[in-house]
Every structure is written in structure tokens, then in C-alpha cells.
Scaffold this motif. Structure first.
Motif, PDB file in Angstrom:
ATOM      1  N   ASP A   1       1.801  -3.086 -10.163  1.00 24.01           N
ATOM      2  CA  ASP A   1       0.441  -3.027  -9.624  1.00 24.01           C
ATOM      3  C   ASP A   1       0.396  -3.241  -8.149  1.00 24.01           C
ATOM      4  OD1 ASP A   1      -0.855  -3.141 -12.105  1.00 24.01           O
ATOM      5  OD2 ASP A   1      -0.177  -5.454 -12.089  1.00 24.01           O
ATOM      6  N   PRO A   2       0.917  -2.243  -7.349  1.00 26.69           N
ATOM      7  CA  PRO A   2       1.089  -2.237  -5.815  1.00 26.69           C
ATOM      8  C   PRO A   2      -0.196  -2.536  -5.100  1.00 26.69           C
ATOM      9  CG  PRO A   2       1.662  -0.189  -6.657  1.00 26.69           C
ATOM     10  CD  PRO A   2       1.266  -1.034  -7.830  1.00 26.69           C
ATOM     11  N   LEU A   3      -1.144  -1.794  -5.432  1.00 23.66           N
ATOM     12  CA  LEU A   3      -2.483  -1.850  -4.761  1.00 23.66           C
ATOM     13  C   LEU A   3      -3.017  -3.207  -4.932  1.00 23.66           C
ATOM     14  CD1 LEU A   3      -4.573  -0.381  -3.295  1.00 23.66           C
ATOM     15  CD2 LEU A   3      -5.835   0.225  -5.358  1.00 23.66           C
ATOM     16  N   ASP A   4      -3.036  -3.816  -5.990  1.00 26.66           N
ATOM     17  CA  ASP A   4      -3.653  -5.318  -6.265  1.00 26.66           C
ATOM     18  C   ASP A   4      -2.625  -6.081  -5.382  1.00 26.66           C
ATOM     19  OD1 ASP A   4      -5.825  -6.348  -7.185  1.00 26.66           O
ATOM     20  OD2 ASP A   4      -4.703  -7.440  -8.767  1.00 26.66           O
ATOM     21  N   ILE A   5      -1.348  -6.020  -5.324  1.00 25.61           N
ATOM     22  CA  ILE A   5      -0.578  -6.766  -4.702  1.00 25.61           C
ATOM     23  C   ILE A   5      -0.811  -6.714  -2.858  1.00 25.61           C
ATOM     24  CG2 ILE A   5       1.711  -7.418  -3.666  1.00 25.61           C
ATOM     25  CD1 ILE A   5       2.660  -6.233  -6.583  1.00 25.61           C
ATOM     26  N   ALA A   6      -1.303  -5.725  -2.641  1.00 27.70           N
ATOM     27  CA  ALA A   6      -1.981  -5.621  -1.216  1.00 27.70           C
ATOM     28  C   ALA A   6      -3.138  -6.093  -1.050  1.00 27.70           C
ATOM     29  CB  ALA A   6      -2.028  -3.636  -0.974  1.00 27.70           C
TER      30      ALA A   6
ATOM     31  N   PHE B   1       0.830  -1.309   0.020  1.00 31.03           N
ATOM     32  CA  PHE B   1       0.145   0.257   0.034  1.00 31.03           C
ATOM     33  C   PHE B   1       0.850   1.305   0.088  1.00 31.03           C
ATOM     34  CE2 PHE B   1      -2.633   3.180   1.997  1.00 31.03           C
ATOM     35  CZ  PHE B   1      -3.716   3.115   1.180  1.00 31.03           C
ATOM     36  N   TRP B   2       2.066   1.219   0.658  1.00 33.16           N
ATOM     37  CA  TRP B   2       3.126   2.194   0.545  1.00 33.16           C
ATOM     38  C   TRP B   2       3.309   2.536  -0.707  1.00 33.16           C
ATOM     39  CZ3 TRP B   2       3.750   5.605   4.799  1.00 33.16           C
ATOM     40  CH2 TRP B   2       5.047   6.469   4.458  1.00 33.16           C
TER      41      TRP B   2
END
Length: 362
Positions: A230-235, A209-210
Motif C-alpha cells: 500500500d505505498p500510496l497510503d504509506i505516503a 509515492f515513488w
């Protein structure tokens, strides 16, 4: 943020409610765990406990992930739709879970503690890892970010260390194999692997998320931003995995009503590897997942010392059994190892944040 909370909640609820059905079904089918004869004698009473509970973890993860995206809407802005990175990590975990399922099934059918032979398991893991590695270098987005990078990473790509495409495929297999075996070694006490995994995934919710908040793909990139596709989807994936592990822990904590088996441990190991690769934190994961690393090292050292000196370094490896044989109660070992897992995870998060402060001059 809403999607992360929904993924964790849905996965946890599904895992808590679905696992009892698996317990009853596997009990009727006689799918009970075999126990090592040379292990702590207190474990012999666990013989026959239903295994392959990792099925519940995988179903709950997918339910949490899909539920989060259905709640957000498939056309939601800023990367909230399903992405290549999120799907690839989940498929990697599922593929390894299937390999583990066959391993567990053979153990049950043949009534022994050994399932697939080394070659069979290696081929299965190799096939899954190679497919993941090849696909992870595809699907570039509008900023030319792929789900994975051919560079080795700590918190960001280390530009002077590049594997190349073939080297990355080899590295990916080694990482997937190492993490899957590490989590598998840790899965020797009730709830130990599940609780430790939940802590690691919780940290990766924060890290991913960071990375989303400070992503180089936004309109105005900032100093210290992250080149993650895709950091948000990884979160969201990490949150679903965390919720699934917590829900499963309700039934897997001592005294366990069901074991995750290789179905769960290989899937969780694959998830650890996939999260580290897609978030560009392969070396940081060694710290965050430090308990898994130590468990694997204990097995490696035990074998090396025994082969060279014919003496045992530990009473038994993995070394959580060493403390059991030294007289510690199983629950004492579990809780203290959870504490160690939490310390490693928080230390890794601290390293992540300190790197960001250094990169931004904070």
C-alpha cells in the motif's frame, strides 16, 4: 497526490491549533517536565514546562489521515481508501505513544525524571511490536503482497536473508525498540526530535509515492517496480506525520512552550520503524534517519567506554549535550543537528533513486 497534500495540511493545522489547549490544560494540572540534575545547567529553567505534548502529534496524525480519506472518498480507486499497511503503522505509533504516556505520567506523579522501570517499558513495547509484527504478515492483497515481508530489505527484499515468521517477530521488536529509543534519545533539546522527524517523514512521502508510481501491483508491471502492498497510503501516513510534527514544532521550537515527552518520542520512533518495514526499506532507514542512529550510538559508546576504562568519551550523552557543555548555544546545536538530519535524509533519498536507476538500467 491530493490525499497526501490534504493529510499534511490537516495534520499541521490540527497540531498548531490543538497544542495550545494542551499547554493550558497540562499547566493547570501541573503536568510539568522534570529535568536531569546532571544535565546542562541552562536546562534547569525548563523545569515545569508542560510535557506529554505527543498527544497533540498523535491526534493530528489521525486527523490528517482520516481527513485525507474522507476528502478522497472511501471508495476512491487505486488504493486511496484506508489500507492495512496505513492503519497498522498508525496503530503501532499509537500503541507506543500510550506506553510513553504512562511513562510520562509516572514521572509527573512521582516528581522524578524516571517513569516506567525498564521491565515495564520493555513489556509494553514488546506487546505492541509483537501484535504489529503478527498482523503485518497477514492481510495479503490480490497480488499476494502483505504489509510486511519476512525478508530483510534495503530498497527491496534481499531474498537470501529471510527471517521466517518467528525471526521476523523478533526482528520487528528489535527494530521498534531501537528506533523508539533512538528518537527518545534525540528528544533532549527544544524541537530537535520534532524537526528531525519531520525531515525523515518528508523523505518517506517522496519514497512511498515513488513506489506507488512504479508499483508491481499495477496492471503493467515495469522493470524495477516495487513489491509494496500500500505505498500510496504509506505516503499519506508519512505526510500526516510530517504535518503533525511541523505544527507541533510551532510550539516546541526554542524556547519550547511544551515538550513532546516519551508520549511523542516513542510514537515517532514507532512510526519510523513501521514506515521502514511496510515500505521494505529497513536498512535504507538507517541512512535516512542517520541522526537518530548517531544519537543512539553516542549513548551506547559512552556506556561501553565508561564501563571498560572508567572514562567518558563525551562530556555527556546523548552527544547533543556534549556540544552544549562545550559552550555551544542550544539553538546553535539544534540548527546544526537539523542540518545533519537533512543531509542524512537527502543522502538516503539519493541512494533510493540511484538504486532505481540501477534496477531500470537508467
Amino acid at each position: 497526490m491530493k490525499g497526501i497534500l490534504i493529510a499534511a495540511a490537516v495534520a499541521m493545522v490540527v497540531s498548531i491549533l490543538f497544542t495550545p489547549y494542551l499547554i493550558r490544560f497540562f499547566s493547570r494540572q501541573g503536568f510539568g517536565q522534570e529535568i536531569r540534575e546532571e544535565g546542562p545547567q541552562g536546562h534547569q529553567s525548563k523545569r515545569g514546562t508542560p510535557t506529554m505534548g505527543g498527544v497533540a502529534i498523535m491526534i493530528a496524525m489521525w486527523a490528517g489521515y482520516i481527513g485525507a480519506h474522507l476528502a478522497n472518498g472511501l471508495s476512491a480507486p487505486r488504493g486511496e481508501a484506508p489500507t492495512a499497511s496505513g492503519l497498522l503503522v498508525l496503530l503501532l505509533a499509537t500503541g507506543l505513544g500510550i506506553v510513553g504516556f504512562f511513562d510520562d505520567f509516572i514521572k509527573i506523579r512521582k516528581g522524578r525524571n524516571l517513569g516506567l522501570n525498564k521491565t515495564g517499558k520493555m513489556v509494553g513495547m514488546l506487546a505492541v511490536a509483537v501484535v504489529f509484527a503478527i498482523l503485518a504478515l497477514q492481510f495479503a492483497d490480490e497480488h499476494n503482497f502483505n504489509p510486511a515481508s519476512v525478508h530483510l530489505s534495503f530498497v527491496r527484499d534481499i531474498s537470501i536473508i529471510s527471517f521466517g515468521t518467528i525471526g521476523f517477530v523478533v526482528f520487528c521488536y528489535l527494530a521498534v525498540s531501537a528506533w523508539s529509543n533512538a528518537v527518545n534519545f534525540t528528544d533532549g533539546l527544544d524541537g530537535l526530535a520534532g524537526g528531525s522527524s519531520a525531515l525523515v517523514f518528508a523523505i518517506y512521502v517522496v519514497i512511498s509515492f515513488w513506489q506507488f508510481r512504479y508499483n508491481c501491483g499495477v496492471q503493467d508491471p515495469t522493470v524495477g517496480c516495487y513489491n509494496v502492498r500500500d505505498p500510496l497510503d504509506i505516503a499519506v501516513v508519512a505526510a500526516a506525520a510530517m504535518g503533525a510534527c511541523i505544527g507541533f514544532l510551532w510550539w516546541n521550537a526554542a524556547p519550547a512552550k511544551i515538550f513532546m515527552g516519551d508520549t511523542g518520542s516513542l510514537a515517532l520512533g514507532g512510526l519510523v520503524a513501521g514506515l521502514s518495514i511496510t515500505s521494505r526499506t529497513e536498512l535504507l532507514m538507517v541512512v535516512v534517519g542517520g541522526l537518530f542512529v548517531v544519537e543512539m550510538l553516542s549513548v551506547t559508546l559512552q556506556i561501553a567506554v565508561f564501563r571498560t576504562s572508567r572514562r567518558r568519551l563525551f562530556r555527556m550523552a546523548p552527544f547533543h549535550h556534549h556540544f552544549e557543555l562545550a559552550g555551544w548555544a542550544e539553538t546553535t546545536v539544534i540548527i546544526r543537528f537539523w542540518l545533519l538530519a537533512g543531509i542524512c535524509a537527502m543522502f538516503g533519498l539519493g541512494l533510493f533513486y540511484s538504486e532505481w536507476l540501477t534496477a531500470t538500467g537508467g
